[in-house]
Design a protein around this motif. Structure first.
Motif, PDB file in Angstrom:
ATOM      1  N   ILE A  90       9.637   4.961  27.732  1.00  0.00           N
ATOM      2  CA  ILE A  90       8.694   5.666  26.857  1.00  0.00           C
ATOM      3  C   ILE A  90       7.365   5.890  27.560  1.00  0.00           C
ATOM      4  N   LEU A  91       6.869   4.859  28.235  1.00  0.00           N
ATOM      5  CA  LEU A  91       5.586   4.978  28.943  1.00  0.00           C
ATOM      6  C   LEU A  91       5.691   5.951  30.120  1.00  0.00           C
ATOM      7  N   ALA A  92       6.840   5.936  30.813  1.00  0.00           N
ATOM      8  CA  ALA A  92       7.033   6.845  31.939  1.00  0.00           C
ATOM      9  C   ALA A  92       7.047   8.300  31.469  1.00  0.00           C
ATOM     10  N   PHE A 121       4.280  11.214  32.333  1.00  0.00           N
ATOM     11  CA  PHE A 121       4.663  12.508  32.903  1.00  0.00           C
ATOM     12  C   PHE A 121       4.102  13.649  32.063  1.00  0.00           C
ATOM     13  N   ILE A 122       4.212  13.542  30.739  1.00  0.00           N
ATOM     14  CA  ILE A 122       3.710  14.599  29.862  1.00  0.00           C
ATOM     15  C   ILE A 122       2.204  14.784  30.030  1.00  0.00           C
ATOM     16  N   LEU A 134      -2.126  19.126  34.843  1.00  0.00           N
ATOM     17  CA  LEU A 134      -1.847  20.198  35.800  1.00  0.00           C
ATOM     18  C   LEU A 134      -2.146  21.562  35.198  1.00  0.00           C
ATOM     19  N   LEU A 135      -1.690  21.791  33.967  1.00  0.00           N
ATOM     20  CA  LEU A 135      -1.922  23.083  33.318  1.00  0.00           C
ATOM     21  C   LEU A 135      -3.417  23.327  33.115  1.00  0.00           C
ATOM     22  N   ILE A 136      -4.158  22.294  32.775  1.00  0.00           N
ATOM     23  CA  ILE A 136      -5.610  22.442  32.588  1.00  0.00           C
ATOM     24  C   ILE A 136      -6.286  22.796  33.906  1.00  0.00           C
ATOM     25  N   LEU A 137      -5.897  22.126  34.973  1.00  0.00           N
ATOM     26  CA  LEU A 137      -6.511  22.395  36.274  1.00  0.00           C
ATOM     27  C   LEU A 137      -6.151  23.781  36.790  1.00  0.00           C
ATOM     28  N   ILE A 160      15.363  13.486  40.371  1.00  0.00           N
ATOM     29  CA  ILE A 160      14.706  14.791  40.219  1.00  0.00           C
ATOM     30  C   ILE A 160      13.413  14.649  39.426  1.00  0.00           C
ATOM     31  N   SER A 161      13.445  13.825  38.390  1.00  0.00           N
ATOM     32  CA  SER A 161      12.247  13.606  37.567  1.00  0.00           C
ATOM     33  C   SER A 161      11.117  13.001  38.389  1.00  0.00           C
ATOM     34  N   LEU A 162      11.459  12.020  39.237  1.00  0.00           N
ATOM     35  CA  LEU A 162      10.442  11.390  40.082  1.00  0.00           C
ATOM     36  C   LEU A 162       9.868  12.381  41.089  1.00  0.00           C
ATOM     37  N   LEU A 163      10.743  13.198  41.664  1.00  0.00           N
ATOM     38  CA  LEU A 163      10.271  14.207  42.621  1.00  0.00           C
ATOM     39  C   LEU A 163       9.342  15.208  41.945  1.00  0.00           C
ATOM     40  N   TYR A 164       9.704  15.634  40.740  1.00  0.00           N
ATOM     41  CA  TYR A 164       8.854  16.607  40.044  1.00  0.00           C
ATOM     42  C   TYR A 164       7.536  15.961  39.616  1.00  0.00           C
ATOM     43  N   PHE A 165       7.592  14.691  39.227  1.00  0.00           N
ATOM     44  CA  PHE A 165       6.363  13.979  38.873  1.00  0.00           C
ATOM     45  C   PHE A 165       5.431  13.906  40.082  1.00  0.00           C
ATOM     46  N   MET A 166       5.987  13.617  41.260  1.00  0.00           N
ATOM     47  CA  MET A 166       5.184  13.578  42.482  1.00  0.00           C
ATOM     48  C   MET A 166       4.604  14.953  42.792  1.00  0.00           C
ATOM     49  N   TYR A 167       5.386  16.005  42.524  1.00  0.00           N
ATOM     50  CA  TYR A 167       4.882  17.375  42.735  1.00  0.00           C
ATOM     51  C   TYR A 167       3.719  17.674  41.799  1.00  0.00           C
TER      52      TYR A 167
END
Length: 271
Positions: A183-185, A189-190, A196-199, A249-256
């Motif tokens: 849940i925390l992870a 991510f969210i 990211l969208l704000i920046l 894949i989730s971890l890779l996208y989080f790092m991105y």
């Protein structure tokens, strides 16, 4: 590290009063809702007994006993409201720096050192709010159960419903470390994705920003749907392997997302 700690402390201090007001209001509403449900049920039973001139047992056969799940039904709505507040705060924690009278963002961007400390201080603050909200809500659920048990008459209580956690909320408040970690992870991510969208919006002109935001939303959604559909049709992986692939894949996208956010903050967002 020192700058990160100082900025995190500053963000927490700036948010503390509003956070306490929101939390205390939610706690009061949730506990009052338990009291109101118990009182309403008792009044309903008494009115039925008086109107029909029947015993308590006969009245409860018609009206039914009250369990904590029903008495705490409002908690699930407050949990959803709490989630919405966290999302709003994740947006507000950035825009208040640009839109405030003092233009606090100028002071932040002109600080010496790496701007990553700005990003991670805000991310840490929101994460701490999420953790504290889950913990406080769990305590309120437990306290509400004892309050319910103290207020209601034994014969009015549904003895088969003694769990202090409502069924639909079990996934959030079992306090199982694995479930809590997931849940925390997901929450982290969210929040990172919102950052990211704000920046992106702060880094480009409106038209270009909208296009880039659309791409950032569409591409991962399309890839996720495509990969899941492919795996579902081909069955080339076992369930465990699919889970490992999904986590990878989730971890890779989080790092991105983190890398992209830091890059925008370092190179595109200007004073």
């Amino acid at each position: 590290m020192k700058q990160y700690i100082q900025l995190t402390n500053e963000e927490i201090k700036r948010s503390f009063k509003l956070y306490m007001i929101v939390v205390l209001a939610m706690v009061a509403i949730e506990l009052v809702s338990v009291v109101a449900q118990v009182m309403y049920h008792a009044r309903k039973v008494e009115n039925f007994m008086e109107f029909n001139r029947v015993s308590v047992t006969e009245a409860l056969k018609q009206i039914d006993t009250l369990g904590y799940s029903e008495a705490s039904s409002f908690f699930s709505y407050m949990t959803l409201i709490g989630m919405a507040i966290v999302v709003i705060y994740a947006i507000q924690i950035w825009y208040r720096d640009w839109l405030g009278e003092t233009k606090y963002i100028y002071r932040l961007l002109m600080l010496p050192g790496n701007r990553a400390s700005i990003f991670f201080s805000k991310l840490t603050t929101v994460f701490l709010i999420i953790v504290s909200f889950i913990g406080i809500q769990w305590c309120v659920l437990q306290s509400g159960f004892y309050l319910f048990d103290w207020l209601i008459q034994p014969e009015y209580q549904n003895q088969s419903d003694l769990s202090p956690v409502r069924n639909v909320m079990n996934d959030f408040y079992t306090m199982n470390l694995i479930d809590l970690g997931i849940i925390l992870a997901i929450s982290l991510f969210i929040v990172s994705f919102i950052f990211l969208l704000i920046l992106i919006e702060r880094s480009f002109r409106k038209g270009k920003a909208i296009i880039r935001i659309g791409i950032e939303i569409f591409v991962p959604v399309a890839l996720t749907i495509g990969i899941l559909a492919f795996l579902d049709e081909t069955h080339i992986l076992l369930e465990t392997e699919e889970l490992i692939l999904t986590i990878g894949i989730s971890l890779l996208y989080f790092m991105y997302v983190i890398w992209k956010s830091l890059r925008l903050l370092q190179q595109k967002v200007t004073v």
